[in-house]
Design an enzyme around this catalytic site. Sequence first.
Site, PDB file in Angstrom:
ATOM      1  N   SER A 147       0.878  -1.175   0.000  1.00 14.55           N
ATOM      2  CA  SER A 147       0.000   0.000   0.000  1.00 14.55           C
ATOM      3  C   SER A 147       0.905   1.212   0.000  1.00 14.55           C
ATOM      4  O   SER A 147       2.076   1.102   0.397  1.00 14.55           O
ATOM      5  CB  SER A 147      -0.836   0.001   1.295  1.00 14.55           C
ATOM      6  OG  SER A 147      -1.423   1.275   1.509  1.00 14.55           O
ATOM      7  N   TYR A 160      -2.651  -1.888  10.773  1.00 15.58           N
ATOM      8  CA  TYR A 160      -2.649  -2.037   9.315  1.00 15.58           C
ATOM      9  C   TYR A 160      -1.341  -1.517   8.717  1.00 15.58           C
ATOM     10  O   TYR A 160      -0.685  -2.211   7.932  1.00 15.58           O
ATOM     11  CB  TYR A 160      -3.833  -1.253   8.739  1.00 15.58           C
ATOM     12  CG  TYR A 160      -3.913  -1.275   7.230  1.00 15.58           C
ATOM     13  CD1 TYR A 160      -4.430  -2.369   6.552  1.00 15.58           C
ATOM     14  CD2 TYR A 160      -3.485  -0.180   6.472  1.00 15.58           C
ATOM     15  CE1 TYR A 160      -4.511  -2.383   5.170  1.00 15.58           C
ATOM     16  CE2 TYR A 160      -3.567  -0.185   5.090  1.00 15.58           C
ATOM     17  CZ  TYR A 160      -4.084  -1.293   4.442  1.00 15.58           C
ATOM     18  OH  TYR A 160      -4.157  -1.305   3.068  1.00 15.58           O
TER      19      TYR A 160
END
Length: 286
Positions: A147, A160
Amino acid sequence: MSIDREKFEGGVAVITGAGAGIGLGLARRAAELGMKVALAEVNEQRLDAVDRELRAAGAETLPVLTDVSRPAALDALADTVYDHWGEVRLLINNAGIETIGYTWEIPTEGWERTLNINIHGIVHGVRAFMPRMLASGKEAWVANLASIGAFGQMPLQTAYIMTKHAVQSFTECLALEVSLTGKPIHVASILPGMVRTSIFEAGAGADSQNDAAAAHRRTMRDYMAHDGMDLAEASRVMLEQVAAGEFFVSTQPEMTDDMIAGRIAFLQSRRAPQLSEQTRALIDAA
Ligand SMILES: NC(=O)c1ccc[n+]([C@@H]2O[C@H](COP(=O)([O-])OP(=O)(O)OC[C@H]3O[C@@H](n4cnc5c(N)ncnc54)[C@H](O)[C@@H]3O)[C@@H](O)[C@H]2O)c1
């Protein structure tokens, strides 16, 4: 012929988390490119739905109910795909969850689930498939979903973000190990910016159970609905870059550039992390 069709047509793709969001978008695009698609997904209803959709569109599919948080499930997935189709050209370790809440408020189970899906799901996907991909000697591709968060910091998304930093460094070192083998395997780190998916829907993560976490999830969901990139277009550009052998695969390159520039500036400053006005506004909005 486009590079993605040239490289991927007729080959086998394996995509984890293929029942929704980016995994679903990539599965649709792989099928459009003429790939056979092994669909690995933990949610049975989603698995059935994507399988039916792709078959109706004429694709060859192999639905495999798979929980990527269990290493043995990834071994079973690899065995099933190799038994069925013999060879894998494209492995996309995509399944991941977003977990929200103050670090000290996320329950033990939530931490374990997040680390097991987002980190171990990718590590064991590679461990289960790579030996047979290397042994075939054929050109193949392994892409892991990191990401742009792999270069950033975000309070209330610590669980996360740390997994995405881990996936990025895992994938960098993996690329070096593959270079050592001299085999024609391309390794990619996919760095979506913001793509419209169900990742911020209620119940999709392993959040702390309180109002602050629920409110932050809603804020992020609304932000994604408003600013997120279209799934089909994001999937098209991701697979095109993977096929071209790019290591850094972006959906929104300017966001990737900003995050990397911010990371470099942070490391060079040697200062403690600073809350930006934008981050503060996002948290306050909840
Ligand atoms: N959407 C974005 O903007 C964005 C940005 C950066 C990175 N990513 C990454 O992309 C990947 C996919 O995210 P998304 O936004 O499509 O999420 P999503 O929630 O829309 O889809 C994830 C899919 O994975 C499945 N899944 C969850 N746990 C699983 C498990 N244990 N085993 C197998 N499948 C499982 C879910 O059922 C779902 O179908 C994640 O790794 C995420 O971190 C997404």
